[in-house]
Design a protein around this motif. Sequence first.
Motif, short mmCIF file in Angstrom:
data_model
loop_
_atom_site.label_atom_id
_atom_site.label_comp_id
_atom_site.label_asym_id
_atom_site.label_seq_id
_atom_site.Cartn_x
_atom_site.Cartn_y
_atom_site.Cartn_z
N ARG A 149 0.85 -1.19 0.00
CA ARG A 149 0.00 0.00 0.00
C ARG A 149 0.89 1.25 0.00
NH1 ARG A 149 -4.43 1.00 3.35
NH2 ARG A 149 -2.92 1.29 5.04
N THR A 150 1.61 1.41 -1.10
CA THR A 150 2.46 2.58 -1.30
C THR A 150 1.80 3.52 -2.29
OG1 THR A 150 4.49 1.31 -0.86
CG2 THR A 150 4.72 3.39 -2.07
N GLY A 151 1.65 4.78 -1.93
CA GLY A 151 1.01 5.75 -2.80
C GLY A 151 2.02 6.46 -3.69
N VAL A 152 1.51 7.10 -4.74
CA VAL A 152 2.35 7.88 -5.66
C VAL A 152 1.70 9.25 -5.85
CG1 VAL A 152 3.44 7.99 -7.92
CG2 VAL A 152 3.02 5.76 -6.85
N PHE A 153 2.45 10.29 -5.54
CA PHE A 153 1.95 11.66 -5.63
C PHE A 153 2.95 12.49 -6.42
CE2 PHE A 153 0.35 9.57 -1.91
CZ PHE A 153 -0.97 9.96 -1.82
N VAL A 154 2.53 12.97 -7.59
CA VAL A 154 3.44 13.69 -8.49
C VAL A 154 2.97 15.13 -8.67
CG1 VAL A 154 4.42 13.78 -10.80
CG2 VAL A 154 4.02 11.56 -9.72
N GLY A 155 3.86 16.06 -8.41
CA GLY A 155 3.58 17.47 -8.67
C GLY A 155 4.03 17.81 -10.09
N VAL A 156 3.10 18.18 -10.95
CA VAL A 156 3.43 18.52 -12.33
C VAL A 156 2.45 19.56 -12.83
CG1 VAL A 156 2.06 16.56 -13.17
CG2 VAL A 156 3.78 17.61 -14.67
N SER A 157 2.96 20.60 -13.45
CA SER A 157 2.10 21.68 -13.92
C SER A 157 1.94 21.68 -15.43
CB SER A 157 2.66 23.03 -13.46
OG SER A 157 1.79 24.08 -13.83
N ILE A 158 3.01 21.36 -16.13
CA ILE A 158 2.99 21.44 -17.59
C ILE A 158 3.68 20.22 -18.19
CG2 ILE A 158 3.78 22.73 -19.61
CD1 ILE A 158 3.69 25.26 -17.95
N ALA A 159 3.09 19.68 -19.26
CA ALA A 159 3.74 18.67 -20.09
C ALA A 159 3.87 19.28 -21.49
CB ALA A 159 2.94 17.37 -20.13
N CYS A 167 -2.46 4.81 2.93
CA CYS A 167 -1.29 4.09 2.45
C CYS A 167 -0.26 4.02 3.57
CB CYS A 167 -0.70 4.75 1.20
SG CYS A 167 -0.27 6.50 1.37
N ASP A 168 0.67 3.09 3.44
CA ASP A 168 1.70 2.90 4.46
C ASP A 168 2.97 3.66 4.15
OD1 ASP A 168 0.02 1.08 5.86
OD2 ASP A 168 0.57 -0.50 4.44
N ALA A 169 3.18 3.99 2.88
CA ALA A 169 4.35 4.74 2.43
C ALA A 169 3.95 5.50 1.17
CB ALA A 169 5.52 3.80 2.15
N ALA A 170 4.81 6.39 0.71
CA ALA A 170 4.43 7.19 -0.47
C ALA A 170 5.67 7.65 -1.22
CB ALA A 170 3.59 8.39 -0.06
N ILE A 171 5.56 7.57 -2.53
CA ILE A 171 6.54 8.20 -3.41
C ILE A 171 6.02 9.59 -3.75
CG2 ILE A 171 7.51 8.17 -5.75
CD1 ILE A 171 7.53 5.11 -5.58
N VAL A 172 6.86 10.61 -3.55
CA VAL A 172 6.48 11.99 -3.87
C VAL A 172 7.49 12.52 -4.88
CG1 VAL A 172 6.01 14.29 -2.98
CG2 VAL A 172 5.59 12.30 -1.53
N ALA A 173 6.98 13.08 -5.97
CA ALA A 173 7.86 13.53 -7.04
C ALA A 173 7.43 14.89 -7.56
CB ALA A 173 7.88 12.51 -8.18
N GLY A 174 8.38 15.59 -8.15
CA GLY A 174 8.10 16.83 -8.85
C GLY A 174 8.88 16.86 -10.14
N THR A 175 8.25 17.33 -11.21
CA THR A 175 8.94 17.32 -12.50
C THR A 175 8.58 18.53 -13.34
OG1 THR A 175 9.32 16.00 -14.52
CG2 THR A 175 7.10 15.93 -13.57
N ASN A 176 9.56 19.00 -14.09
CA ASN A 176 9.33 20.11 -15.03
C ASN A 176 10.41 20.08 -16.10
OD1 ASN A 176 7.86 22.66 -15.71
ND2 ASN A 176 9.91 23.52 -15.49
N LEU A 177 10.00 20.15 -17.36
CA LEU A 177 10.93 20.22 -18.48
C LEU A 177 10.52 21.37 -19.39
CD1 LEU A 177 11.40 16.46 -19.51
CD2 LEU A 177 12.94 17.88 -18.15
N THR A 178 11.51 22.10 -19.90
CA THR A 178 11.25 23.21 -20.82
C THR A 178 11.61 22.75 -22.23
OG1 THR A 178 13.47 24.09 -20.42
CG2 THR A 178 11.69 24.95 -19.05
N LEU A 179 10.62 22.23 -22.96
CA LEU A 179 10.88 21.58 -24.24
C LEU A 179 10.41 22.39 -25.44
CD1 LEU A 179 9.78 17.96 -23.24
CD2 LEU A 179 12.09 18.92 -23.24
#
Length: 272
Positions: A132-142, A209-221
């Motif tokens: 029970r591991t969660g995934v939380f991603v901060g992303v504004s633009i693709a 959840c018992d644990a969590a992956i937290v991520a942030g991503t940004n690319l200027t393409l």
Amino acid sequence: MLPSTSSTSSATTAAAAAAGTKCTPITADDSIVISGIAGKYPRSNSVEHFADNLYNKVDLVDDKEDRWRHLYAGIPKRLGKLNKLGKFDAEFFGSGFQETHTMDPQQRLLLEHCYEAMLDAGLHPDDIRGTRTGVFVGVSIAETEIYWTYKKTKSPYNRSILGFVRSMLATKIAYALDLKGPSMAVDTACSSSMYALDWACKAIRQGQCDAAIVAGTNLTLHPYITLQFALLGVLAADGYCRPFDKNASGYSRSEANAVILLQKAKDAKRIY
């Protein structure tokens, strides 16, 4: 992170008692900690490389033309850019040719760095598979989204939409690593990563959840996205950030792909 001091626990218990409710005080073992870190940063291929560059006062924002040519008036030439976006071990992650070549680079990087964050925490992928591991991603633009939305692919089963839609970033990680906790992509503009962290902590505290992956991503393409920020008047024309300085005139856009693993202290093999 969640504080574990006795004063905080006492205050929480006292407040609950005053309200006529029962409250279980938070113990040190239940404190949420960072147990793994991974990522790629401007001109820095790892967390260690990034730290070394910062300690040595390396300017990681440059005007190299490795995203687009400097042909667009009004767009600052200086950007913070990641190295080697084209590298991806598709076979390792079970990604086919069509899927790999219609996948936003942000998603490829997130898969790699989520895996690396687990290793950094002293875990084998099998240790958290099915947990029970969660995934939380901060992303504004693709910035590949518009390109793939209007490009016709030759595949009879068009799966390209799964590779660039922001809502799929967290879900793809959960699927690839077989994680059973909640997964979500969070977009609150510049605060997206912090809100992703907040949601992850809440989910652990509330037992989702018992644990969590937290991520942030940004690319200027794509230059036109940066142009929109320039027209908004928030970018420094010379590409230099000068916070708390009388000559400050805006900020410079930059790329990053960062991941942390959150666990309860009692479950963590290492604590940052």
